[in-house]
Motif scaffolding. Structure first.
Motif, PDB file in Angstrom:
ATOM      1  N   VAL A   1       8.005  11.600   2.119  1.00 12.69           N
ATOM      2  CA  VAL A   1       6.429  11.374   2.671  1.00 12.69           C
ATOM      3  C   VAL A   1       6.402  10.011   3.234  1.00 12.69           C
ATOM      4  CG1 VAL A   1       4.079  11.437   2.028  1.00 12.69           C
ATOM      5  CG2 VAL A   1       5.500  13.174   1.387  1.00 12.69           C
ATOM      6  N   ILE A   2       6.829   8.987   2.464  1.00  6.22           N
ATOM      7  CA  ILE A   2       6.633   7.695   2.701  1.00  6.22           C
ATOM      8  C   ILE A   2       7.235   7.289   3.922  1.00  6.22           C
ATOM      9  CG2 ILE A   2       6.896   5.345   1.818  1.00  6.22           C
ATOM     10  CD1 ILE A   2       4.817   6.447   0.541  1.00  6.22           C
ATOM     11  N   ALA A   3       8.542   7.646   4.077  1.00  5.09           N
ATOM     12  CA  ALA A   3       9.439   7.424   5.287  1.00  5.09           C
ATOM     13  C   ALA A   3       8.787   8.211   6.517  1.00  5.09           C
ATOM     14  CB  ALA A   3      10.746   7.970   5.261  1.00  5.09           C
ATOM     15  N   ASP A   4       8.004   9.263   6.455  1.00  5.11           N
ATOM     16  CA  ASP A   4       7.271   9.781   7.407  1.00  5.11           C
ATOM     17  C   ASP A   4       5.994   9.069   8.027  1.00  5.11           C
ATOM     18  OD1 ASP A   4       6.773  11.759   9.463  1.00  5.11           O
ATOM     19  OD2 ASP A   4       5.763  13.048   8.058  1.00  5.11           O
ATOM     20  N   VAL A   5       5.389   8.286   6.821  1.00  3.65           N
ATOM     21  CA  VAL A   5       4.222   7.731   7.208  1.00  3.65           C
ATOM     22  C   VAL A   5       4.615   6.318   7.944  1.00  3.65           C
ATOM     23  CG1 VAL A   5       2.351   6.201   6.140  1.00  3.65           C
ATOM     24  CG2 VAL A   5       2.778   8.448   5.358  1.00  3.65           C
ATOM     25  N   ARG A   6       5.728   5.829   7.504  1.00  2.88           N
ATOM     26  CA  ARG A   6       6.547   4.401   8.089  1.00  2.88           C
ATOM     27  C   ARG A   6       6.622   4.937   9.600  1.00  2.88           C
ATOM     28  NH1 ARG A   6       9.382   3.111   4.385  1.00  2.88           N
ATOM     29  NH2 ARG A   6       8.309   1.491   3.457  1.00  2.88           N
TER      30      ARG A   6
ATOM     31  N   ALA B   1       0.746  -1.274   0.099  1.00  2.82           N
ATOM     32  CA  ALA B   1       0.153  -0.022  -0.082  1.00  2.82           C
ATOM     33  C   ALA B   1       0.910   1.323  -0.013  1.00  2.82           C
ATOM     34  CB  ALA B   1      -0.905  -0.089   1.174  1.00  2.82           C
ATOM     35  N   LEU B   2       2.021   1.231   0.720  1.00  3.53           N
ATOM     36  CA  LEU B   2       2.801   2.274   0.648  1.00  3.53           C
ATOM     37  C   LEU B   2       3.467   2.692  -0.841  1.00  3.53           C
ATOM     38  CD1 LEU B   2       4.852   2.090   4.112  1.00  3.53           C
ATOM     39  CD2 LEU B   2       3.110   3.663   3.635  1.00  3.53           C
ATOM     40  N   LEU B   3       3.931   1.502  -1.250  1.00  8.89           N
ATOM     41  CA  LEU B   3       4.433   1.432  -2.706  1.00  8.89           C
ATOM     42  C   LEU B   3       3.330   2.064  -3.588  1.00  8.89           C
ATOM     43  CD1 LEU B   3       6.754   1.052  -4.531  1.00  8.89           C
ATOM     44  CD2 LEU B   3       5.724  -1.393  -4.734  1.00  8.89           C
ATOM     45  N   PHE B   4       2.099   2.025  -3.431  1.00  6.87           N
ATOM     46  CA  PHE B   4       0.806   2.137  -4.368  1.00  6.87           C
ATOM     47  C   PHE B   4       0.694   3.605  -4.226  1.00  6.87           C
ATOM     48  CE2 PHE B   4      -3.429   2.641  -5.587  1.00  6.87           C
ATOM     49  CZ  PHE B   4      -3.314   1.708  -6.797  1.00  6.87           C
ATOM     50  N   GLY B   5       0.740   4.020  -2.892  1.00  3.91           N
ATOM     51  CA  GLY B   5       0.545   5.499  -2.741  1.00  3.91           C
ATOM     52  C   GLY B   5       1.693   6.375  -3.159  1.00  3.91           C
ATOM     53  N   GLY B   6       2.947   6.002  -3.123  1.00  2.00           N
ATOM     54  CA  GLY B   6       4.036   6.446  -3.620  1.00  2.00           C
ATOM     55  C   GLY B   6       3.919   6.646  -4.918  1.00  2.00           C
ATOM     56  N   ALA B   7       3.567   5.293  -5.665  1.00  2.64           N
ATOM     57  CA  ALA B   7       3.526   5.532  -7.100  1.00  2.64           C
ATOM     58  C   ALA B   7       2.360   6.700  -7.559  1.00  2.64           C
ATOM     59  CB  ALA B   7       3.128   4.235  -7.633  1.00  2.64           C
ATOM     60  N   THR B   8       1.393   6.858  -6.689  1.00  2.00           N
ATOM     61  CA  THR B   8       0.419   7.700  -6.974  1.00  2.00           C
ATOM     62  C   THR B   8       0.892   9.017  -6.863  1.00  2.00           C
ATOM     63  OG1 THR B   8      -1.517   6.378  -6.295  1.00  2.00           O
ATOM     64  CG2 THR B   8      -1.931   8.510  -6.401  1.00  2.00           C
TER      65      THR B   8
END
Length: 616
Positions: free
Chosen positions: A547-552, A526-533
């Motif tokens: 952003v992805i690192a912050d979410v994680r 899901a993180l990969l999907f959100g990042g691609a979006t």
């Protein structure tokens, strides 16, 4: 004023029908009794022998029979001509054997009961005609319409629908006034029936597809729906005018359209009407149960309901055992042991020609309805006394004495992907699973999977968990994963345990057990999907990574907060009863926004798709 009063009375009846169905069906399904019994009970309550909201159930029954007609149309859409041809031996071979043998047994019951031969035969032959609506509804709820066991039942039902034609002719022959009907008239009736079938087949082959192609080009959705209903009802009417079954006409129309490009559109258009009318049919059957007749002749009704159902079940079982296992034969015998809706037609015809009188017709109708009501209870009783299916381990090796570097428990889609980098690196891997079909399928692709239940400590020992360098728990059920982790960490505390978590609650449970690594099965994807979006929206790759690192990071902090709340909070979260601590809003550098509460999303997804495994 009189017209308004009449309209108001009709509206009250419509509201009563809908209310009875909406209230009764969920209650009966929650009790495990099925929707059919719910509809029957609802009809009994609002019928002439209950609250008397309806006084003429026969009028509703005639309309509601269209539900059975539409049901057979949808079944026909699922059966291509080639598939139907492949079932010809079951339809005519198995169907003939079952109908003939059961008719003989049930006629014998009537003769032993002291009835004349012609009356005993008509009563028994009517009960032989199984309820298509009841059986198809049961098969649909169990998801077995397309299974081999379901297909055999469908084949027999189709043959029984065909048998109503010769049975009606036989009733006319057995009638006291049969001398008035000449041989030539009977031959004409048969010719009309055959001509109806041929005409419907030709129309379905050469006219229906061009018709729907023209209608599709018009792009008028409501016209397509009207055309779908026209096909169903028109084919049913054509067969009825030819002296045949309406349900058979709808079925043939469905078969003719089964290979059409419009098949799925037709099914979607007819399905809502089918569901409502089929429920209305069962409610009308419930209304038709004459409690006065049952009370006055309760001993006769009780004796013949039991005698007919038992003898029919015996006949079905004996015929089924020639080609089916004991379990399948017993299941078919119980599911098909009731009488059906076509018996009402046969008994009415017998009453019209003087073979039976009105009171006998009412008693026989009550026997049929009571048998339909008892069917769900008989299925529940069978399920209670029959042992659960035992998996055959033929061709499957049981885990015993395994010794490898990594033990993988569970070899679904997740486990299959996890194993690939290990195998490519040359790591020695042992795999166990308790799904025999999956093990056999994996063997076809060159995977060696052993049979074993990871929740059992003796199996873990036999699978070499104590000698492995790591144990990977890849099962899809959250509670099973936690149970396996508890056993492994308690028995082999020095062995690293890596586990797949179904959702956030499962992850907390695994962390409380003390696994060395856990991952929620959809989190990283899901993180990969959100990042691609974000990248598709024009956000710079560096900012996306930030952003992805912050979410994680925030997710890890929330997990720590929840774990510190204790095991009880974690269990409550798994049940969806505790809210996620509210995170601070995420504000990406260029696009302000707020992160969704990921724990709440997990809880929603867990309740909505708890039984489905997410794809890797």
């Amino acid at each position: 004023m009189a017209a308004e009063a009449a309209t108001g009375s009709e509206l009250i009846q419509v509201v009563a029908l809908l209310t009875a169905g909406v209230v009764a069906v969920p209650i009966f399904k929650r009790m495990g009794l099925g929707s059919i019994l719910g509809y029957l009970a609802a009809g009994l309550v609002i019928g002439p022998f209950g609250l008397r909201i309806f006084s003429e159930p026969e009028a509703i029954l005639h309309v509601a029979e269209l539900g059975v007609v539409m049901f057979l149309f949808i079944i026909g859409l699922e059966m291509q001509p080639s598939r139907l041809w492949g079932l010809r031996q079951q339809i005519f071979g198995l169907g003939t054997a079952q109908v003939g043998f059961c008719a003989l047994l049930l006629t014998l019951v009537g003769v032993i009961g002291g009835f004349p031969l012609n009356v005993a035969f008509v009563a028994g032959a009517g009960f032989v005609l199984t309820s298509t609506a009841v059986v198809m509804q049961i098969l649909e709820e169990r998801g077995e319409v397309s299974s081999p066991r379901g297909q055999r039942m469908v084949s027999i039902l189709l043959f029984e629908d065909l048998m109503i034609v010769p049975l009606l002719a036989l009733v006319a022959f057995l009638a006291p006034s049969a001398t008035e009907v000449t041989l030539s008239e009977r031959l004409v009736d048969v010719a009309i029936g055959v001509a109806s079938i041929v005409g419907l087949v030709l129309a379905g082959r050469y006219l229906l597809n061009p018709l729907f192609r023209v209608l599709a080009d018009s792009r008028a959705r409501e016209v397509m729906t009207a055309a779908a209903l026209l096909v169903v009802l028109g084919s049913a009417l054509a067969m009825q005018l030819g002296g045949l079954s309406m349900a058979m006409g709808a079925f043939l129309a469905g078969v003719m359209l089964s290979e059409s490009t419009f098949r799925h559109q037709l099914e979607a258009d007819v399905e809502p009407f089918r569901g409502i009318l089929l429920g209305l049919f069962f409610m009308a059957v419930g209304m038709s149960l004459d409690l006065a007749v049952v009370a006055e002749n309760w001993h006769l009704v009780a004796i013949y309901v039991v005698a007919y159902m038992v003898m029919k079940a015996v006949g079905i079982y004996v015929v089924a055992r020639f080609r089916s296992s004991h379990r399948d034969a017993l299941d078919r015998a119980v599911v098909m042991a009731q009488g059906g809706e076509f018996a009402f037609v046969l008994y009415s015809a017998a009453t019209g020609v003087g073979i039976i009188d009105g009171e006998a017709n009412a008693i026989l109708t009550a026997i049929i309805i009571v048998s339909m009501i008892l069917t769900p209870f008989a299925i529940i009783a069978l399920r209670a006394v029959m042992p659960k299916d035992e998996q055959s381990l033929e061709g499957v090796e049981v885990a015993d004495g395994l010794d490898s570097s990594v033990l993988i428990i569970g070899f679904g889609r997740f486990g299959q992907i996890v194993s690939q980098p290990l195998l490519l690196r040359g790591v020695d891997v042992s795999i166990i699973d308790n799904d025999v079909e999956m093990i056999q399928a994996a063997a076809d692709f060159g995977f060696k999977v052993y049979y074993g239940d990871g929740t059992r400590l003796d199996i873990l020992h036999a699978a070499g968990a104590g000698r492995a360098r790591a144990v990977l728990i890849c099962v899809d059920k959250a509670e099973t994963a936690v149970r396996i982790a508890e056993h492994v960490k308690a028995e082999f505390p020095l062995i690293p345990v890596l586990a797949r978590a179904y959702d956030r609650g499962a992850a907390i449970g695994l962390m409380n057990v003390g696994v060395d690594f856990q991952i929620r099965e959809t989190f990283e994807s899901a993180l990969l999907f959100g990042g691609a979006t974000l990248e598709k929206l024009g956000v710079d790759e560096a900012e996306v990574a930030e952003v992805i690192a912050d979410v994680r990071r925030r997710d890890a902090e929330r997990l720590e907060l929840q774990i510190s709340g204790g095991l009880q909070a974690g269990r409550r979260l798994m049940k969806g009863n505790i809210p996620e601590p509210t995170p601070t809003p995420l504000t990406p550098p260029r696009r302000p926004g707020q992160a969704m509460n990921e724990g709440a999303a997990d809880a929603l997804g867990g309740r909505g798709a708890a039984a489905a495994e997410e794809g890797a």
